[in-house]
Design a protein around this motif. Sequence first.
Motif, PDB file in Angstrom:
ATOM      1  N   LEU A  54       0.837  -1.185   0.000  1.00 10.04           N
ATOM      2  CA  LEU A  54       0.000   0.000   0.000  1.00 10.04           C
ATOM      3  C   LEU A  54       0.875   1.240   0.000  1.00 10.04           C
ATOM      4  CD1 LEU A  54      -3.043   0.209   0.101  1.00 10.04           C
ATOM      5  CD2 LEU A  54      -2.881   0.401   2.568  1.00 10.04           C
TER       6      LEU A  54
ATOM      7  N   ILE B 268      -3.891   7.556   5.465  1.00 10.81           N
ATOM      8  CA  ILE B 268      -3.954   6.104   5.405  1.00 10.81           C
ATOM      9  C   ILE B 268      -2.718   5.504   6.070  1.00 10.81           C
ATOM     10  CG2 ILE B 268      -2.994   6.068   3.055  1.00 10.81           C
ATOM     11  CD1 ILE B 268      -5.252   3.824   2.672  1.00 10.81           C
TER      12      ILE B 268
ATOM     13  N   ASP C 150      -0.600   1.727   6.970  1.00 13.41           N
ATOM     14  CA  ASP C 150      -0.480   0.289   6.738  1.00 13.41           C
ATOM     15  C   ASP C 150      -0.877  -0.470   8.005  1.00 13.41           C
ATOM     16  OD1 ASP C 150       0.022  -1.579   4.854  1.00 13.41           O
ATOM     17  OD2 ASP C 150       2.154  -1.786   5.282  1.00 13.41           O
TER      18      ASP C 150
ATOM     19  N   ILE D  81      -7.404  -2.137   5.875  1.00  9.49           N
ATOM     20  CA  ILE D  81      -7.378  -0.753   5.404  1.00  9.49           C
ATOM     21  C   ILE D  81      -7.756   0.127   6.589  1.00  9.49           C
ATOM     22  CG2 ILE D  81      -8.535   0.949   3.932  1.00  9.49           C
ATOM     23  CD1 ILE D  81      -9.015  -1.363   1.913  1.00  9.49           C
TER      24      ILE D  81
ATOM     25  N   ARG E 171      -5.975  -4.306  -1.593  1.00 11.81           N
ATOM     26  CA  ARG E 171      -6.415  -3.185  -0.761  1.00 11.81           C
ATOM     27  C   ARG E 171      -6.521  -1.913  -1.591  1.00 11.81           C
ATOM     28  NH1 ARG E 171      -2.631  -2.821   4.357  1.00 11.81           N
ATOM     29  NH2 ARG E 171      -1.027  -3.588   2.963  1.00 11.81           N
ATOM     30  N   THR E 172      -5.561  -1.738  -2.509  1.00  9.58           N
ATOM     31  CA  THR E 172      -5.561  -0.544  -3.358  1.00  9.58           C
ATOM     32  C   THR E 172      -6.855  -0.449  -4.172  1.00  9.58           C
ATOM     33  OG1 THR E 172      -3.181  -0.772  -3.508  1.00  9.58           O
ATOM     34  CG2 THR E 172      -4.209   0.702  -5.093  1.00  9.58           C
TER      35      THR E 172
ATOM     36  N   ILE F 117      -9.764   0.670  -1.969  1.00  8.75           N
ATOM     37  CA  ILE F 117      -9.682   2.090  -1.613  1.00  8.75           C
ATOM     38  C   ILE F 117     -10.080   2.954  -2.817  1.00  8.75           C
ATOM     39  CG2 ILE F 117      -8.128   3.966  -0.931  1.00  8.75           C
ATOM     40  CD1 ILE F 117      -6.474   1.726   0.544  1.00  8.75           C
TER      41      ILE F 117
END
Lengths: 162, 325
Positions: free
Chosen positions: B68, B114, B116, B136, B242-243, B246
């Motif tokens: 991330l 954000i 990690d 996240i 995760r990206t 988001i």
Amino acid sequence: MKVQEIRELIKLVDQSTLDEFEYEMNGTKIKMKKNSLQPEGITVQQVIPKEALRQEEVQAAPIPQPAAAEKPAEEKKTETAENLHKITSPMVGTFYQSPSPETDAYVKAGSKVSKNSVVCIVEAMKLFNEIEAEVDGEIVEILVKDGQLVEYGQPLFLVKPE
Amino acid sequence: MQSDLRKVLLEAFHQANGGFVSGQNLAEIMGCSRTAVWKHIEELRKDGYEIEAIRKKGYRINKSPGKLSGNSILLGLETKMMGKHISYHESLPSTQKIAHKLADSGAEEGTLVIADEQTEGKGRLLRTWHSAKTGIWMSLVLRPKIPMHQAPQLTLLAAVAIVQAIEDTTSLLPAIKWPNDILINGKKVTGILTEMQAEADRIHSVIIGIGINVNQGLEDFPDEIKETATSLSIEEGQPISRTSIIQSFLKHFEILYNLFLKEGFKPIKLLWESYAVSLGKEIKASTLTGVLYGKAIGITEDGVLLLKDDEGEIHNIYSADIEIS
């Protein structure tokens, strides 16, 4: 007659369309008159006969002399209405006095606050609204309980501004 | 590398849609020499980007880093405002705290904080939320020009955006438990906590804090929450990007937010209701002052939960922990 009751009477007469008000009971006489040129001006006269002073009711009130009756009533009134700042709730929600049940309250009676001091949280639907004092001063009274549901505009605290 | 230049560079690659961008072209866009461009490319490589360079063709990104980062989120982000400014941290006590600081110092609407890993994730009333490196943990700064009493509706809006993002990136069927918990197969995958700073009649900022369990395995959860919590990857049976989640969340959030500002809560309410799992069910609502039992019969125009008790009396619930019986 208690100061509290006199104050209540003043308020009622003040809000009414009456220009003059007279009241007599157990030897206590109150006369109020509105000055039509200055609508907010009220004069109060309380005549207490000697024998009435012996009554418990009158002794409880902090009025040693009839002449002094006018002053404390007037002062008290202006303090609640004008001198004390009310912190009100900006929305309907739950009032929290502390960030969590385990931690201390943000403020208590006697706490000094500044404009940006957080005094409580009002929460609705998991949105936590940190309420600020908005004035520099001292918390005089907390008007609601922890966990209580508060309405929009409901007074939460009384603050004596500095 | 200056983050602004990096943003320009990544945007150029995004525009090329996986194709090559010439060094000359990049130099012009970035307003620097081709040697400087090469240095910037090297920096991206250090961050885990796989960049192919072919003479006379230029550069292209073959693979964005799996970890991330602010850059990986920006690359391919389809928003105008949400997430355009990203404050990324490897480890933070809480993204909310940083977001508050940024908001106080004038951060723009849509700024995203954000991490990690979160070491002191905040739950309702400071209950800690288990924040491993595989989830996240983010906070979004908003500056809505709306009456204060409408602000709580943003929490329901955020829940809809997350549900839509999960639907986009997985085959799962997420549901919302009032006001904004997200459940999959009855277990919690997402928590949202929103904080507002306001004075008199003006909202300074609304900060939406979101925690999503993404790639945690069963072993990552403490015993006491194993029965009630899950992750997207446990439910899906494979790792989830995760990206992507988001990016998808930010896209949906922006659309819903603009709709909300223009048309109010009504369209959001309809979407929320279509995902609501608690409605029509017998529930238990626990508050600081007591417990109410009854049937969840709906939400009001403002998003307030309506509970009908056994005597037929209807209660407006503004805040409570809800359990579905």
